[in-house]
Write an enzyme that holds these catalytic residues in place. Structure first.
Site, short mmCIF file in Angstrom:
data_model
loop_
_atom_site.label_atom_id
_atom_site.label_comp_id
_atom_site.label_asym_id
_atom_site.label_seq_id
_atom_site.Cartn_x
_atom_site.Cartn_y
_atom_site.Cartn_z
N HIS A 233 22.35 -6.42 42.30
CA HIS A 233 22.31 -5.68 43.56
C HIS A 233 23.79 -5.74 44.15
O HIS A 233 23.87 -5.93 45.32
CB HIS A 233 21.20 -6.35 44.58
CG HIS A 233 20.04 -5.83 44.40
ND1 HIS A 233 18.97 -6.78 44.13
CD2 HIS A 233 19.51 -4.51 44.42
CE1 HIS A 233 17.90 -5.92 43.85
NE2 HIS A 233 17.85 -4.54 43.94
N HIS B 184 17.91 4.81 37.47
CA HIS B 184 17.33 4.11 38.75
C HIS B 184 16.22 4.99 39.28
O HIS B 184 16.41 6.03 39.45
CB HIS B 184 18.67 4.04 39.65
CG HIS B 184 17.93 3.12 40.91
ND1 HIS B 184 17.87 3.85 41.99
CD2 HIS B 184 17.74 1.81 40.99
CE1 HIS B 184 17.32 2.87 43.04
NE2 HIS B 184 17.21 1.90 42.34
N GLU C 263 22.63 -5.96 35.90
CA GLU C 263 22.67 -4.69 36.64
C GLU C 263 23.36 -4.91 37.95
O GLU C 263 23.49 -5.84 38.65
CB GLU C 263 21.14 -4.33 37.10
CG GLU C 263 21.18 -3.24 37.78
CD GLU C 263 19.77 -2.37 37.96
OE1 GLU C 263 19.66 -1.72 38.96
OE2 GLU C 263 19.07 -2.63 37.26
N GLU D 160 23.47 3.45 40.20
CA GLU D 160 22.56 3.63 41.30
C GLU D 160 23.09 4.01 42.63
O GLU D 160 22.71 5.00 43.34
CB GLU D 160 21.47 2.76 41.71
CG GLU D 160 21.96 1.74 42.37
CD GLU D 160 20.68 0.60 42.62
OE1 GLU D 160 20.14 0.59 43.77
OE2 GLU D 160 20.17 -0.32 41.69
#
Length: 384
Positions: free
Chosen positions: A192, A292, A216, A242
């Site tokens: 994140h 995503h 990620e 994303e």
């Protein structure tokens, strides 16, 4: 055929609002699009209200290229999350209209299928206490549902650095998941955008024994040179995208060879046609696409049609088997995951309809979801 109006429906959950856009035409054919905006729903609705008069009403839903150009360029602004999400909802609905009018699935309009099923991975499954026992039990429920891939962010509310205690705890969670599901199940590690490069590189080394399928967003998305630094110091594939909202945002990423897997969110980056263009460029750089998807059935269906036609597709994210399963009742028609794969969507257009009564049972909520607050993984946002 001309677009006459847009109808908006906001489906609420404990942590996300899903804005469903219904596009109407003068021939009675309607199409659906959907966007999950994290804490920005009013901005999305406001943009769509103005764009309807400026760009959308009177448009031919078959002329997607023209619509994308007008909404991206003619406002004389640099299109970002709000504009590209609004565009995506309308653009996806236009493909739905085209498919319905012609009596074919959308993937037939995007070049036709290159696969007969679409690999999926589960997200939203670890809404439990951050203990190895709880994470292991939750992971076993994912594999019992048939999935052979899952994503997890084990890092709590970490930001930039992660202290020794939290590092140890996070690694214990990953170890427990790996032991619970065995060596054949893919585990994607979500970060994140939490960390600075040094922390991300250190964590990558510590995670290698658990054989992650990817790391990620190891660093915040604004600095692609920092991402390239992480990529250069780990053998684990890097996934990102994303929070990149146009295909132009990826130019530097391609030049730096900063990632291996692109995770464009088609509902935040202009829709299906823009995603096809990005996928073609990614293919020329030998990169894979793993879009995503934190939306409901409409955005998931759109992603499946994209995946069906994309040669360099890897795997599709899916939330709604483990988080807010009721959203599937509000927009029926999405095929279910079987043995880790979606079958190809059936029916004309996206293959999705709306259940207005089910929608009415789940109105919009005033929530503030913060991935950097303690307990965020429970997917229970603070109400505003």
């Amino acid at each position: 055929m001309k677009i006459t109006k847009l109808s908006m429906h906001v489906l609420g959950t404990a942590w996300r609002n899903l804005t469903i856009v219904e596009v109407h035409t003068d021939e009675g054919v309607t199409g659906l699009g959907e966007v999950r905006m994290l804490n920005h729903t009013d901005a999305l609705l406001g943009f769509l209200a103005e764009a309807t008069d400026n760009h959308i009403r009177g448009s031919d839903p078959f002329e997607v290229e023209s619509l994308v150009h007008r909404m991206m360029r003619l406002d004389y602004a640099r299109a970002g999350e709000i504009a590209m999400s609004a565009l995506a909802a309308v653009e996806i609905a236009c493909w739905d209209i085209q498919g319905k009018a012609l009596g074919v699935p959308v993937y037939r309009l995007l070049g036709g299928a290159v696969r007969d099923r679409i690999k999926a991975y589960a997200n939203g499954w670890y809404q439990v206490e951050r203990t190895p026992e709880q994470f292991a039990a939750a992971a076993r429920r994912v594999t019992a549902r048939g999935y052979r891939a899952m994503k997890v962010d084990p890092f709590g509310a970490g930001m930039f650095e992660l202290d020794h205690t939290e590092t140890t705890r996070s690694l214990e969670l990953v170890a427990a998941v790996r032991e619970a599901v065995g060596p054949e199940v893919e585990i994607m590690i979500e970060m994140h955008g939490r960390f600075n490069p040094a922390t991300a590189i250190r964590l990558a080394g510590l995670l290698e024994p658990y054989d992650p399928a990817w790391l990620e967003e190891p660093v915040p998305p604004e600095n692609l040179a920092a991402l390239a630094k992480v990529a250069a110091h780990t053998s684990i594939p890097i996934a990102t995208g994303e929070r990149m909202h146009t295909r132009y945002d990826y130019r530097e990423l391609f030049a730096l060879q900063a990632a291996d897997i692109l995770q464009t969110d088609i509902t935040h980056s202009g829709g299906l046609w823009e995603a096809k263009k990005l996928a073609a460029t990614a293919e020329s750089h030998y990169l894979l696409m793993a879009p995503h998807n934190v939306g409901g059935p409409i955005s998931t269906a759109a992603n499946l049609h994209l995946a069906a036609t994309t040669v360099n597709f890897k795997v599709q994210e899916h939330f709604n088997d483990f988080a807010d399963v009721f959203v599937k009742d509000c927009a029926p028609g999405l095929p279910e995951v079987v043995d880790g794969y979606f079958p190809l969507p059936q029916g004309p257009g996206l293959g999705i309809s709306l259940d207005y009564e089910a929608l009415a049972r789940h109105p919009r909520k005033s929530v503030n979801f913060n991935l950097f607050s303690s307990g965020w993984e429970r997917r229970q946002a603070a109400e505003g």
